[in-house]
Design an enzyme around this catalytic site. Structure first.
Site, short mmCIF file in Angstrom:
data_model
loop_
_atom_site.label_atom_id
_atom_site.label_comp_id
_atom_site.label_asym_id
_atom_site.label_seq_id
_atom_site.Cartn_x
_atom_site.Cartn_y
_atom_site.Cartn_z
N SER A 189 0.97 1.59 -0.32
CA SER A 189 0.86 1.85 -1.76
C SER A 189 1.04 3.34 -2.03
O SER A 189 1.69 3.73 -3.01
CB SER A 189 -0.51 1.42 -2.29
OG SER A 189 -0.69 0.04 -2.11
N HIS A 212 1.70 -6.29 0.92
CA HIS A 212 0.48 -7.06 0.67
C HIS A 212 0.83 -8.54 0.44
O HIS A 212 0.15 -9.43 0.95
CB HIS A 212 -0.24 -6.57 -0.59
CG HIS A 212 -0.84 -5.21 -0.51
ND1 HIS A 212 -0.53 -4.21 -1.39
CD2 HIS A 212 -1.78 -4.68 0.32
CE1 HIS A 212 -1.25 -3.12 -1.12
NE2 HIS A 212 -2.00 -3.37 -0.07
N LYS A 250 -11.79 5.75 -2.72
CA LYS A 250 -10.44 6.23 -3.06
C LYS A 250 -10.31 6.44 -4.57
O LYS A 250 -10.78 5.63 -5.36
CB LYS A 250 -9.39 5.19 -2.66
CG LYS A 250 -9.21 5.06 -1.16
CD LYS A 250 -8.04 4.14 -0.87
CE LYS A 250 -7.81 3.99 0.62
NZ LYS A 250 -6.74 3.03 0.95
N ARG A 257 -0.13 -2.77 10.25
CA ARG A 257 1.25 -2.31 10.30
C ARG A 257 1.50 -1.66 11.64
O ARG A 257 1.79 -2.31 12.62
CB ARG A 257 1.54 -1.35 9.14
CG ARG A 257 1.64 -2.04 7.81
CD ARG A 257 1.42 -1.12 6.65
NE ARG A 257 0.04 -0.66 6.60
CZ ARG A 257 -0.48 0.10 5.65
NH1 ARG A 257 0.28 0.52 4.69
NH2 ARG A 257 -1.75 0.45 5.66
P1 ADP Z 1 -7.66 -0.43 1.66
O1 ADP Z 1 -8.04 0.72 0.79
O2 ADP Z 1 -8.77 -1.42 1.83
O3 ADP Z 1 -7.01 -0.05 2.96
P2 ADP Z 1 -5.03 -1.30 0.78
O4 ADP Z 1 -4.66 -1.90 -0.53
O5 ADP Z 1 -4.40 0.00 1.14
O6 ADP Z 1 -6.61 -1.23 0.77
O7 ADP Z 1 -4.71 -2.32 1.93
C1 ADP Z 1 -5.30 -3.61 1.98
C2 ADP Z 1 -4.87 -4.29 3.28
O8 ADP Z 1 -3.48 -4.55 3.23
C3 ADP Z 1 -5.11 -3.44 4.53
O9 ADP Z 1 -5.50 -4.29 5.59
C4 ADP Z 1 -3.76 -2.84 4.81
O10 ADP Z 1 -3.60 -2.54 6.19
C5 ADP Z 1 -2.85 -3.97 4.36
N1 ADP Z 1 -1.53 -3.48 4.00
C6 ADP Z 1 -1.20 -2.51 3.12
N2 ADP Z 1 0.14 -2.33 3.06
C7 ADP Z 1 0.67 -3.22 3.94
C8 ADP Z 1 2.00 -3.51 4.37
N3 ADP Z 1 3.05 -2.84 3.94
N4 ADP Z 1 2.14 -4.49 5.28
C9 ADP Z 1 1.08 -5.14 5.76
N5 ADP Z 1 -0.20 -4.91 5.43
C10 ADP Z 1 -0.41 -3.96 4.52
#
Ligand code: ADP
Length: 170
Positions: A135, A21, A45, A97
């Site tokens: 995450s 992130h 979630k 990703r």
């Molecule tokens: P959500 O529940 O909205 O998907 P996340 O916290 O899982 O929330 O992800 C928020 C954003 O960050 C999403 O666009 C996700 O694809 C991106 N993201 C999560 N992990 C990574 C990572 N390792 N590299 C790049 N982008 C990421």
């Protein structure tokens, strides 16, 4: 003519924030003048960390890092397009990703555009070392005491042991 301030929202659950992130945020900070990291409260979630913990991890990690624009951390309830509209922002940032992210992200981006005309989603790719980081994977490894040094900011790593003790007891 005065240049318009370029503002964007980076929405997510951030349960918890990872270095993936933060990598996206760093890249975005070169493209915008101000970014609001919008942390979803009451999303579909179930989260391991409370909204206050997720906000706190983000604030600490951003304060400890090097970013190129002003970054604010806020929580949001409801639809992200409404949050964006209330803040007079028409750009969302999302991370992409692997191909596996694509279908969900495409659906979200088109649905958000349908809800509010003029909203655009900008996709950024992280450094390849974060391509397989999520995450949820970090939580799975953390639960069993694995090594997350390269993947989680210090504020999050520090909170893991006690959180998992609590989660196990519950
Ligand atoms: P959500 O529940 O909205 O998907 P996340 O916290 O899982 O929330 O992800 C928020 C954003 O960050 C999403 O666009 C996700 O694809 C991106 N993201 C999560 N992990 C990574 C990572 N390792 N590299 C790049 N982008 C990421």
């Amino acid at each position: 003519m005065k240049n318009k301030t370029r503002r964007a929202v980076y929405p997510g659950t951030f349960d918890p924030v990872t270095n993936g992130h933060l990598d996206i945020l760093k890249r975005a900070s070169l493209l915008f003048d101000e970014i609001i990291v919008a942390v979803g409260n009451n999303t579909a979630k179930t989260t391991l960390f409370t909204i206050d913990e997720r906000l706190d991890f983000l604030s600490k990690s951003i304060a400890a890092g090097k970013f190129h624009c002003r970054i604010l951390v806020e929580k949001f309830d409801g639809l992200i397009v409404d949050f964006a509209r209330e803040n007079k922002i028409d750009t969302l940032i999302r991370g992409l990703r692997a191909v596996s992210d694509f279908e969900y992200e495409l659906q979200m981006a088109l649905m958000n555009r349908k809800q509010t005309s003029g909203i655009e989603t900008v996709f950024l790719m992280p450094d390849e070392k974060y391509i397989y980081l999520s995450s949820s994977l970090a939580k799975t490894i953390g639960r069993f005491g694995g090594n997350l040094r390269d993947f989680l900011p210090p504020a999050v790593r520090r909170a893991f042991p006690s959180k998992f003790r609590t989660a196990k007891r519950a």
